[in-house]
Design a protein around this motif. Structure first.
Motif, PDB file in Angstrom:
ATOM      1  N   ARG A  99     -19.308   2.360  13.801  1.00 16.72           N
ATOM      2  CA  ARG A  99     -18.508   1.450  12.983  1.00 16.72           C
ATOM      3  C   ARG A  99     -17.571   0.609  13.859  1.00 16.72           C
ATOM      4  O   ARG A  99     -17.423  -0.591  13.649  1.00 16.72           O
ATOM      5  CB  ARG A  99     -17.714   2.228  11.920  1.00 16.72           C
ATOM      6  N   LEU A 100     -16.949   1.253  14.868  1.00 16.91           N
ATOM      7  CA  LEU A 100     -16.006   0.517  15.714  1.00 16.91           C
ATOM      8  C   LEU A 100     -16.701  -0.549  16.550  1.00 16.91           C
ATOM      9  O   LEU A 100     -16.201  -1.659  16.688  1.00 16.91           O
ATOM     10  CB  LEU A 100     -15.236   1.482  16.624  1.00 16.91           C
ATOM     11  N   VAL A 101     -17.884  -0.202  17.097  1.00 15.86           N
ATOM     12  CA  VAL A 101     -18.608  -1.167  17.935  1.00 15.86           C
ATOM     13  C   VAL A 101     -19.031  -2.372  17.088  1.00 15.86           C
ATOM     14  O   VAL A 101     -18.877  -3.524  17.506  1.00 15.86           O
ATOM     15  CB  VAL A 101     -19.835  -0.490  18.611  1.00 15.86           C
ATOM     16  N   VAL A 102     -19.540  -2.111  15.880  1.00 17.60           N
ATOM     17  CA  VAL A 102     -19.980  -3.208  15.015  1.00 17.60           C
ATOM     18  C   VAL A 102     -18.774  -4.046  14.558  1.00 17.60           C
ATOM     19  O   VAL A 102     -18.834  -5.275  14.535  1.00 17.60           O
ATOM     20  CB  VAL A 102     -20.790  -2.663  13.815  1.00 17.60           C
ATOM     21  N   ALA A 103     -17.659  -3.380  14.239  1.00 18.06           N
ATOM     22  CA  ALA A 103     -16.457  -4.127  13.831  1.00 18.06           C
ATOM     23  C   ALA A 103     -15.971  -5.010  14.983  1.00 18.06           C
ATOM     24  O   ALA A 103     -15.571  -6.160  14.777  1.00 18.06           O
ATOM     25  CB  ALA A 103     -15.350  -3.156  13.397  1.00 18.06           C
ATOM     26  N   LEU A 104     -16.034  -4.467  16.196  1.00 21.58           N
ATOM     27  CA  LEU A 104     -15.607  -5.242  17.366  1.00 21.58           C
ATOM     28  C   LEU A 104     -16.509  -6.470  17.555  1.00 21.58           C
ATOM     29  O   LEU A 104     -16.013  -7.592  17.753  1.00 21.58           O
ATOM     30  CB  LEU A 104     -15.651  -4.351  18.619  1.00 21.58           C
ATOM     31  N   ALA A 105     -17.829  -6.255  17.442  1.00 19.43           N
ATOM     32  CA  ALA A 105     -18.773  -7.375  17.573  1.00 19.43           C
ATOM     33  C   ALA A 105     -18.502  -8.412  16.483  1.00 19.43           C
ATOM     34  O   ALA A 105     -18.490  -9.628  16.738  1.00 19.43           O
ATOM     35  CB  ALA A 105     -20.204  -6.864  17.487  1.00 19.43           C
ATOM     36  N   GLY A 106     -18.262  -7.941  15.254  1.00 22.01           N
ATOM     37  CA  GLY A 106     -17.967  -8.860  14.155  1.00 22.01           C
ATOM     38  C   GLY A 106     -16.687  -9.632  14.417  1.00 22.01           C
ATOM     39  O   GLY A 106     -16.595 -10.829  14.135  1.00 22.01           O
ATOM     40  N   GLY A 107     -15.688  -8.944  14.968  1.00 19.36           N
ATOM     41  CA  GLY A 107     -14.425  -9.595  15.285  1.00 19.36           C
ATOM     42  C   GLY A 107     -14.594 -10.695  16.323  1.00 19.36           C
ATOM     43  O   GLY A 107     -14.007 -11.774  16.197  1.00 19.36           O
ATOM     44  N   VAL A 108     -15.418 -10.431  17.345  1.00 20.87           N
ATOM     45  CA  VAL A 108     -15.644 -11.434  18.391  1.00 20.87           C
ATOM     46  C   VAL A 108     -16.299 -12.682  17.776  1.00 20.87           C
ATOM     47  O   VAL A 108     -15.850 -13.811  18.000  1.00 20.87           O
ATOM     48  CB  VAL A 108     -16.519 -10.866  19.542  1.00 20.87           C
ATOM     49  N   LEU A 109     -17.348 -12.469  16.963  1.00 17.94           N
ATOM     50  CA  LEU A 109     -18.013 -13.598  16.290  1.00 17.94           C
ATOM     51  C   LEU A 109     -17.016 -14.370  15.437  1.00 17.94           C
ATOM     52  O   LEU A 109     -16.987 -15.603  15.419  1.00 17.94           O
ATOM     53  CB  LEU A 109     -19.129 -13.078  15.374  1.00 17.94           C
ATOM     54  N   MET A 110     -16.181 -13.616  14.700  1.00 19.00           N
ATOM     55  CA  MET A 110     -15.242 -14.240  13.787  1.00 19.00           C
ATOM     56  C   MET A 110     -14.165 -15.029  14.529  1.00 19.00           C
ATOM     57  O   MET A 110     -13.846 -16.156  14.157  1.00 19.00           O
ATOM     58  CB  MET A 110     -14.598 -13.161  12.943  1.00 19.00           C
ATOM     59  N   GLY A 111     -13.622 -14.447  15.609  1.00 18.35           N
ATOM     60  CA  GLY A 111     -12.586 -15.142  16.378  1.00 18.35           C
ATOM     61  C   GLY A 111     -13.132 -16.417  16.996  1.00 18.35           C
ATOM     62  O   GLY A 111     -12.493 -17.475  16.955  1.00 18.35           O
ATOM     63  N   PHE A 112     -14.351 -16.333  17.522  1.00 14.68           N
ATOM     64  CA  PHE A 112     -14.986 -17.501  18.133  1.00 14.68           C
ATOM     65  C   PHE A 112     -15.302 -18.549  17.059  1.00 14.68           C
ATOM     66  O   PHE A 112     -14.955 -19.729  17.198  1.00 14.68           O
ATOM     67  CB  PHE A 112     -16.272 -17.062  18.854  1.00 14.68           C
ATOM     68  N   GLY A 113     -15.908 -18.089  15.945  1.00  8.45           N
ATOM     69  CA  GLY A 113     -16.301 -19.004  14.874  1.00  8.45           C
ATOM     70  C   GLY A 113     -15.109 -19.653  14.191  1.00  8.45           C
ATOM     71  O   GLY A 113     -15.152 -20.838  13.848  1.00  8.45           O
ATOM     72  N   SER A 154       0.828  -1.214   0.000  1.00  7.14           N
ATOM     73  CA  SER A 154       0.000   0.000   0.000  1.00  7.14           C
ATOM     74  C   SER A 154       0.863   1.265   0.000  1.00  7.14           C
ATOM     75  O   SER A 154       0.516   2.252  -0.642  1.00  7.14           O
ATOM     76  CB  SER A 154      -0.969  -0.004   1.180  1.00  7.14           C
ATOM     77  N   LEU A 155       2.002   1.229   0.690  1.00  9.57           N
ATOM     78  CA  LEU A 155       2.872   2.412   0.715  1.00  9.57           C
ATOM     79  C   LEU A 155       3.503   2.658  -0.658  1.00  9.57           C
ATOM     80  O   LEU A 155       3.553   3.788  -1.133  1.00  9.57           O
ATOM     81  CB  LEU A 155       3.975   2.261   1.773  1.00  9.57           C
ATOM     82  N   THR A 156       3.966   1.589  -1.312  1.00  4.84           N
ATOM     83  CA  THR A 156       4.666   1.765  -2.586  1.00  4.84           C
ATOM     84  C   THR A 156       3.713   2.051  -3.739  1.00  4.84           C
ATOM     85  O   THR A 156       4.133   2.545  -4.780  1.00  4.84           O
ATOM     86  CB  THR A 156       5.529   0.536  -2.936  1.00  4.84           C
ATOM     87  N   SER A 157       2.415   1.728  -3.559  1.00  3.39           N
ATOM     88  CA  SER A 157       1.468   2.006  -4.650  1.00  3.39           C
ATOM     89  C   SER A 157       0.667   3.275  -4.380  1.00  3.39           C
ATOM     90  O   SER A 157      -0.169   3.665  -5.184  1.00  3.39           O
ATOM     91  CB  SER A 157       0.513   0.823  -4.825  1.00  3.39           C
ATOM     92  N   GLY A 158       0.913   3.894  -3.228  1.00  5.31           N
ATOM     93  CA  GLY A 158       0.193   5.126  -2.899  1.00  5.31           C
ATOM     94  C   GLY A 158      -1.225   4.894  -2.440  1.00  5.31           C
ATOM     95  O   GLY A 158      -2.027   5.822  -2.391  1.00  5.31           O
ATOM     96  N   SER A 159      -1.588   3.646  -2.088  1.00  3.85           N
ATOM     97  CA  SER A 159      -2.966   3.410  -1.637  1.00  3.85           C
ATOM     98  C   SER A 159      -3.088   3.374  -0.115  1.00  3.85           C
ATOM     99  O   SER A 159      -4.181   3.214   0.413  1.00  3.85           O
ATOM    100  CB  SER A 159      -3.532   2.120  -2.251  1.00  3.85           C
ATOM    101  N   PHE A 160      -1.955   3.542   0.602  1.00  5.00           N
ATOM    102  CA  PHE A 160      -2.031   3.569   2.067  1.00  5.00           C
ATOM    103  C   PHE A 160      -2.807   4.806   2.508  1.00  5.00           C
ATOM    104  O   PHE A 160      -2.524   5.918   2.051  1.00  5.00           O
ATOM    105  CB  PHE A 160      -0.637   3.595   2.708  1.00  5.00           C
ATOM    106  N   GLU A 161      -3.782   4.594   3.375  1.00  7.19           N
ATOM    107  CA  GLU A 161      -4.568   5.721   3.860  1.00  7.19           C
ATOM    108  C   GLU A 161      -5.173   5.340   5.199  1.00  7.19           C
ATOM    109  O   GLU A 161      -5.780   4.270   5.328  1.00  7.19           O
ATOM    110  CB  GLU A 161      -5.696   6.008   2.856  1.00  7.19           C
ATOM    111  N   LEU A 162      -4.985   6.188   6.219  1.00  6.99           N
ATOM    112  CA  LEU A 162      -5.623   5.908   7.509  1.00  6.99           C
ATOM    113  C   LEU A 162      -7.114   6.171   7.372  1.00  6.99           C
ATOM    114  O   LEU A 162      -7.526   7.291   7.066  1.00  6.99           O
ATOM    115  CB  LEU A 162      -5.022   6.804   8.603  1.00  6.99           C
ATOM    116  N   THR A 163      -7.910   5.085   7.518  1.00  7.49           N
ATOM    117  CA  THR A 163      -9.349   5.234   7.350  1.00  7.49           C
ATOM    118  C   THR A 163     -10.060   4.506   8.470  1.00  7.49           C
ATOM    119  O   THR A 163      -9.544   3.541   9.029  1.00  7.49           O
ATOM    120  CB  THR A 163      -9.842   4.590   6.038  1.00  7.49           C
ATOM    121  N   LEU A 164     -11.251   4.969   8.765  1.00  7.17           N
ATOM    122  CA  LEU A 164     -12.079   4.279   9.743  1.00  7.17           C
ATOM    123  C   LEU A 164     -13.388   3.900   9.070  1.00  7.17           C
ATOM    124  O   LEU A 164     -14.058   2.953   9.453  1.00  7.17           O
ATOM    125  CB  LEU A 164     -12.343   5.226  10.926  1.00  7.17           C
ATOM    126  N   GLN A 165     -13.730   4.636   8.045  1.00  9.52           N
ATOM    127  CA  GLN A 165     -15.025   4.473   7.379  1.00  9.52           C
ATOM    128  C   GLN A 165     -14.849   3.947   5.960  1.00  9.52           C
ATOM    129  O   GLN A 165     -13.794   4.107   5.357  1.00  9.52           O
ATOM    130  CB  GLN A 165     -15.740   5.830   7.318  1.00  9.52           C
TER     131      GLN A 165
END
Lengths: 197, 175
Positions: free
Chosen positions: B112-126, B86-97
């Motif tokens: 977005r963060l709360v939903v991502a966290l919930a998704g992460g918990v489901l994913m880690g468990f699954g 991403s750095l060498t192609s210029g696509s690196f960008e700090l994004t949250l949304q």
């Protein structure tokens, strides 16, 4: 099963290589870098690409996965036939592979990344992948480590089929499954392209 | 060498590259590509910091010891490789949304963060319940024609497609 056909010096050399821990860590890091580089170039480290796949609007994820499986399986089975690689199929059961898989899928859609692409998304600057995704996956995996004690004696044993491969389950030569499966996967890719995806 | 710094490659070239990479890891390391056990081990390492060595006695961590291993180094590499790309192609960008999320649910960073966290918990468990993820089962397992992996991969997408329609179609006001 004739799983290992020793091909002389090659195999000994490879086995020596597999036992060198420090060197293996360097190889793992390099393989991971290649993997992350490829995932990023494929666009599959992006939330919109992954959720677009699950909404059946953007088929990039399926294209990457099926072409990896076609190329990978032909090569791995050739290496195996030459006695230069062995398979590592994971054990499973309907109570683990299918039920756990459905829960994984719910997380896949909610998070918009998977455990590999989330690391790549962090490397591309996605902060939701870091503070939501990575933290959440660590929490979820930690919760599972507690639940495992009970689940491994209950639900995870339902319809257990062990670590068998499809060729072994059917009692046929690996190539009798690999070749038709590759043709079928290539046909799916061709159909997707013809349909304009 | 301009292709190395392009922003995107054909998905077929990327897939073929991952396929060839899997030949190399089987040949040189006797390992399939996989990512989710690294998260389980890290979770155990973090818990060990707080609760001490008794964490290692948990049956799950007897099977998957909370230590740095081959796959852990692989996941570290995935982060670094994507960073280089991403750095060498210029696509690196700090994004949250992300456009799809914002168009359905607005631009609140907390949501977005709360939903991502919930998704992460489901994913880690699954992922640990199913014994693998999109790479360990979805690519490495299916290419070995492992029965468990084909069933898991089909379940990942069945669960994922159903949940995506529920999230964006039903809750998010239509696809």
């Amino acid at each position: 099963m004739a799983d290992l056909r020793p091909a002389g010096r090659w195999c000994l050399m490879l086995e020596g290589l597999h036992g060198r821990k420090g060197l293996q860590f360097v190889l793992a890091l390099l393989a991971g870098m290649a993997f992350g580089f490829l995932l990023q170039k494929g666009g599959v480290t992006e939330y919109d690409v992954i959720t677009g796949q699950l909404l059946l609007q953007d088929f990039t994820v399926v294209k990457v996965m099926l072409s990896a499986v076609i190329v990978g399986s032909l090569g791995i089975h050739l290496l195996r036939s030459l006695g230069m690689a062995r398979l590592h199929p994971k054990p499973g059961s309907l109570g683990s592979s299918a039920l756990g898989g459905l829960v994984f899928g719910a997380g896949f859609a909610t998070l918009g990344y998977c455990p590999g692409t989330v690391a790549g998304a962090v490397g591309s600057g996605a902060l939701d992948a870091l503070f939501g995704g990575v933290v959440g996956i660590l929490l979820g995996a930690g919760l599972f480590s507690k639940a495992y004690t009970g689940m491994s004696r209950g639900v995870m044993l339902k319809a257990d089929f062990g670590d068998r491969t499809i060729p072994r389950a059917l009692g046929v030569n690996s190539w009798a499954v690999v070749l038709p499966a590759c043709v079928l996967m290539a046909a799916v890719l061709w159909l997707l392209e013809s349909a304009g995806y | 060498m301009e292709w190395l710094t392009m922003r995107t490659w054909s998905p077929y070239a990327v897939g073929a590259g991952i396929g060839v990479l899997s030949w190399l890891t089987f040949l040189l390391s006797d390992k399939p590509l996989g990512c989710s056990t690294a998260f389980a081990r890290t979770s155990g390492m973090i818990e060990k910091l707080f609760r001490g060595r008794k964490v290692e006695d948990r049956p799950y961590y007897r099977k998957f010891a909370p230590v740095i291993d081959w796959e852990w180094m692989l996941v570290l590499g995935v982060f670094l490789g994507a960073l280089v790309s991403s750095l060498t192609s210029g696509s690196f960008e700090l994004t949250l949304q992300h456009p799809r999320w914002v168009s359905h649910f607005g631009d609140s960073p907390v949501a977005r963060l709360v939903v991502a966290l919930a998704g992460g918990v489901l994913m880690g468990f699954g992922a640990r319940w199913a014994g693998g993820c999109t790479s360990g089962h979805g690519i490495s397992g299916t290419l070995q024609m492992a029965l468990s992996s084909w069933i898991a991969a089909i379940s990942f997408f069945a669960g994922g497609i159903a949940s995506a329609w529920l999230i964006f179609g039903l809750l998010g006001g239509g696809v």
